[in-house]
Design a protein around this motif. Structure first.
Motif, PDB file in Angstrom:
ATOM      1  N   ASP A   1      -5.036  -7.537  -7.217  1.00 25.42           N
ATOM      2  CA  ASP A   1      -4.442  -6.272  -7.614  1.00 25.42           C
ATOM      3  C   ASP A   1      -5.440  -5.129  -7.528  1.00 25.42           C
ATOM      4  O   ASP A   1      -6.515  -5.192  -8.126  1.00 25.42           O
ATOM      5  CB  ASP A   1      -3.897  -6.403  -9.045  1.00 25.42           C
ATOM      6  CG  ASP A   1      -3.063  -5.205  -9.456  1.00 25.42           C
ATOM      7  OD1 ASP A   1      -2.319  -4.686  -8.601  1.00 25.42           O
ATOM      8  OD2 ASP A   1      -3.162  -4.787 -10.621  1.00 25.42           O
ATOM      9  N   GLU A   2      -5.076  -4.100  -6.782  1.00 23.82           N
ATOM     10  CA  GLU A   2      -5.878  -2.882  -6.578  1.00 23.82           C
ATOM     11  C   GLU A   2      -7.174  -3.136  -5.793  1.00 23.82           C
ATOM     12  O   GLU A   2      -8.100  -2.320  -5.838  1.00 23.82           O
ATOM     13  CB  GLU A   2      -6.209  -2.205  -7.926  1.00 23.82           C
ATOM     14  CG  GLU A   2      -4.988  -1.775  -8.716  1.00 23.82           C
ATOM     15  CD  GLU A   2      -4.280  -0.555  -8.145  1.00 23.82           C
ATOM     16  OE1 GLU A   2      -4.663  -0.101  -7.063  1.00 23.82           O
ATOM     17  OE2 GLU A   2      -3.338  -0.077  -8.800  1.00 23.82           O
TER      18      GLU A   2
ATOM     19  N   LYS B   1       3.458  -0.787  -6.073  1.00 23.82           N
ATOM     20  CA  LYS B   1       2.635  -1.735  -5.325  1.00 23.82           C
ATOM     21  C   LYS B   1       2.257  -2.948  -6.187  1.00 23.82           C
ATOM     22  O   LYS B   1       2.506  -4.100  -5.812  1.00 23.82           O
ATOM     23  CB  LYS B   1       1.385  -1.024  -4.805  1.00 23.82           C
ATOM     24  CG  LYS B   1       1.707   0.118  -3.847  1.00 23.82           C
ATOM     25  CD  LYS B   1       0.466   0.859  -3.401  1.00 23.82           C
ATOM     26  CE  LYS B   1      -0.145   1.726  -4.481  1.00 23.82           C
ATOM     27  NZ  LYS B   1       0.718   2.870  -4.855  1.00 23.82           N
ATOM     28  N   SER B   2       1.666  -2.679  -7.334  1.00 20.04           N
ATOM     29  CA  SER B   2       1.310  -3.777  -8.237  1.00 20.04           C
ATOM     30  C   SER B   2       2.567  -4.440  -8.785  1.00 20.04           C
ATOM     31  O   SER B   2       2.632  -5.667  -8.911  1.00 20.04           O
ATOM     32  CB  SER B   2       0.443  -3.267  -9.389  1.00 20.04           C
ATOM     33  OG  SER B   2      -0.813  -2.813  -8.926  1.00 20.04           O
TER      34      SER B   2
ATOM     35  N   THR C   1      -3.062  -5.400  -3.105  1.00 19.62           N
ATOM     36  CA  THR C   1      -2.364  -4.160  -3.422  1.00 19.62           C
ATOM     37  C   THR C   1      -3.331  -2.981  -3.533  1.00 19.62           C
ATOM     38  O   THR C   1      -4.549  -3.161  -3.625  1.00 19.62           O
ATOM     39  CB  THR C   1      -1.570  -4.282  -4.742  1.00 19.62           C
ATOM     40  OG1 THR C   1      -2.482  -4.256  -5.850  1.00 19.62           O
ATOM     41  CG2 THR C   1      -0.752  -5.558  -4.786  1.00 19.62           C
ATOM     42  N   GLY C   2      -2.746  -1.792  -3.559  1.00 14.49           N
ATOM     43  CA  GLY C   2      -3.523  -0.570  -3.728  1.00 14.49           C
ATOM     44  C   GLY C   2      -3.301   0.389  -2.572  1.00 14.49           C
ATOM     45  O   GLY C   2      -3.129  -0.030  -1.429  1.00 14.49           O
TER      46      GLY C   2
ATOM     47  N   PHE D   1     -10.909   3.009 -13.548  1.00 12.90           N
ATOM     48  CA  PHE D   1     -11.192   3.813 -12.356  1.00 12.90           C
ATOM     49  C   PHE D   1     -12.590   4.411 -12.424  1.00 12.90           C
ATOM     50  O   PHE D   1     -13.150   4.604 -13.504  1.00 12.90           O
ATOM     51  CB  PHE D   1     -10.141   4.912 -12.209  1.00 12.90           C
ATOM     52  CG  PHE D   1      -8.793   4.378 -11.823  1.00 12.90           C
ATOM     53  CD1 PHE D   1      -8.538   4.015 -10.507  1.00 12.90           C
ATOM     54  CD2 PHE D   1      -7.794   4.217 -12.764  1.00 12.90           C
ATOM     55  CE1 PHE D   1      -7.299   3.516 -10.142  1.00 12.90           C
ATOM     56  CE2 PHE D   1      -6.545   3.716 -12.411  1.00 12.90           C
ATOM     57  CZ  PHE D   1      -6.307   3.361 -11.085  1.00 12.90           C
TER      58      PHE D   1
ATOM     59  N   GLN E   1      -7.506  -8.748 -11.178  1.00 15.84           N
ATOM     60  CA  GLN E   1      -7.379  -7.289 -11.209  1.00 15.84           C
ATOM     61  C   GLN E   1      -8.745  -6.659 -10.973  1.00 15.84           C
ATOM     62  O   GLN E   1      -9.695  -6.947 -11.698  1.00 15.84           O
ATOM     63  CB  GLN E   1      -6.801  -6.832 -12.544  1.00 15.84           C
ATOM     64  CG  GLN E   1      -5.306  -7.076 -12.654  1.00 15.84           C
ATOM     65  CD  GLN E   1      -4.685  -6.306 -13.801  1.00 15.84           C
ATOM     66  OE1 GLN E   1      -5.161  -6.351 -14.919  1.00 15.84           O
ATOM     67  NE2 GLN E   1      -3.601  -5.600 -13.516  1.00 15.84           N
TER      68      GLN E   1
ATOM     69  N   THR F   1       0.836  -1.191   0.000  1.00 17.07           N
ATOM     70  CA  THR F   1       0.000   0.000   0.000  1.00 17.07           C
ATOM     71  C   THR F   1       0.875   1.247   0.000  1.00 17.07           C
ATOM     72  O   THR F   1       2.088   1.174  -0.141  1.00 17.07           O
ATOM     73  CB  THR F   1      -0.968  -0.034   1.204  1.00 17.07           C
ATOM     74  OG1 THR F   1      -1.955   0.987   1.045  1.00 17.07           O
ATOM     75  CG2 THR F   1      -0.247   0.124   2.531  1.00 17.07           C
TER      76      THR F   1
ATOM     77  N   ILE G   1      -9.409  -3.096 -10.587  1.00 18.36           N
ATOM     78  CA  ILE G   1      -9.659  -1.766 -11.134  1.00 18.36           C
ATOM     79  C   ILE G   1      -9.110  -1.630 -12.547  1.00 18.36           C
ATOM     80  O   ILE G   1      -9.797  -1.183 -13.457  1.00 18.36           O
ATOM     81  CB  ILE G   1      -9.043  -0.669 -10.226  1.00 18.36           C
ATOM     82  CG1 ILE G   1      -9.650  -0.743  -8.817  1.00 18.36           C
ATOM     83  CG2 ILE G   1      -9.239   0.710 -10.822  1.00 18.36           C
ATOM     84  CD1 ILE G   1     -11.129  -0.430  -8.729  1.00 18.36           C
ATOM     85  N   LYS G   2      -7.865  -2.053 -12.731  1.00 18.89           N
ATOM     86  CA  LYS G   2      -7.182  -1.812 -13.995  1.00 18.89           C
ATOM     87  C   LYS G   2      -7.478  -2.869 -15.056  1.00 18.89           C
ATOM     88  O   LYS G   2      -6.743  -3.016 -16.014  1.00 18.89           O
ATOM     89  CB  LYS G   2      -5.676  -1.726 -13.763  1.00 18.89           C
ATOM     90  CG  LYS G   2      -5.269  -0.523 -12.926  1.00 18.89           C
ATOM     91  CD  LYS G   2      -3.775  -0.420 -12.758  1.00 18.89           C
ATOM     92  CE  LYS G   2      -3.210  -1.483 -11.887  1.00 18.89           C
ATOM     93  NZ  LYS G   2      -1.823  -1.229 -11.468  1.00 18.89           N
TER      94      LYS G   2
ATOM     95  N   ILE H   1      -8.347  -0.297  -3.500  1.00 18.39           N
ATOM     96  CA  ILE H   1      -9.143   0.788  -4.079  1.00 18.39           C
ATOM     97  C   ILE H   1     -10.624   0.454  -3.969  1.00 18.39           C
ATOM     98  O   ILE H   1     -11.448   1.329  -3.661  1.00 18.39           O
ATOM     99  CB  ILE H   1      -8.761   1.025  -5.555  1.00 18.39           C
ATOM    100  CG1 ILE H   1      -7.258   1.278  -5.696  1.00 18.39           C
ATOM    101  CG2 ILE H   1      -9.553   2.188  -6.139  1.00 18.39           C
ATOM    102  CD1 ILE H   1      -6.749   2.492  -4.974  1.00 18.39           C
TER     103      ILE H   1
END
Length: 209
Positions: free
Chosen positions: A139-140, A50-51, A172-173, A103, A72, A44, A74-75, A143
């Motif tokens: 991942d993320e 992070k990713s 992550t994120g 996003f 994943q 974080t 968000i991305k 968020i």
């Protein structure tokens, strides 16, 4: 004295003795570290990496022949180098599921974002439950927690109850919830000292994606 000058014998002896003492202390410490477990790992903070760090761990698993998976949150709408590499060269040992649509300011549809996050978490649960998969990268996902798309208490309860003992889960994120940080085994916060974006440099292939 310059780096090319010969090192005096007494300096060499002093250095050797110091390193021997350090090695002995290190060996004693390592003898006490015998436990193994599947870790909950959090990357974080506001800094870059992070990713990237999470994907580095996935590549280590692949190198060790350990089945792994990526979800994943968000991305998922982005065409990233990691996604291309893993799906085209390592699909037999690493599953890759791009569940996000971008996003929230890109989709501009909160209900759609929530549905995408829920679908991502459902997929993540099925992967984490599989004891053959040794690492799952979420991942993320932080968020998704931050925007209220997912409930961190629900995620932590699932990990506590259903994660196989030797499975590693990486989340992550930026803005990881305090409850997640408290529950994790390993937490790293990336700080940002300098970033080219602030100098007008756009995200670049190989560096950002």
């Amino acid at each position: 004295m310059t780096p090319t000058d010969p090192v005096p014998a007494e300096d060499l002896d002093r250095h050797a003795a110091k390193m021997a003492k350090k090695k002995a202390a290190r060996d004693r410490m390592m003898e006490t570290k015998t436990g193994e477990k599947g870790l909950i790992i959090v990357h974080t903070g506001p800094g870059k990496g992070k990713s990237s760090s999470g994907f580095g761990m996935i590549m280590r698993c692949i190198a060790h022949g350990m089945p792994s998976a990526v979800v994943q949150f968000i991305k998922g709408a982005w065409d990233t180098g990691e996604r291309t590499l893993l799906t085209t060269h390592f699909g037999d040992v690493c599953q890759f599921h791009a569940m996000g649509e971008g996003f929230t300011w890109e989709t501009q549809d909160k209900s759609r974002d929530i549905a995408a996050a829920a679908a991502g978490w459902d997929k993540a649960k099925s992967l984490i439950r599989d004891p053959a998969i040794r690492m799952v990268l979420l991942d993320e996902i932080n968020i998704a927690f931050r925007y209220g798309y997912l409930d961190v208490a629900e995620v932590l309860a699932f990990l506590e109850a259903e994660k196989p003992p030797m499975t590693h889960v990486v989340l992550t994120g930026r803005g990881a919830p305090e409850a997640l940080i408290e529950a994790a085994d390993l937490v790293t916060e990336m700080t940002q000292l300098k970033h080219p974006f602030r100098a007008g440099i756009k995200a670049q292939a190989g560096v950002e994606f």
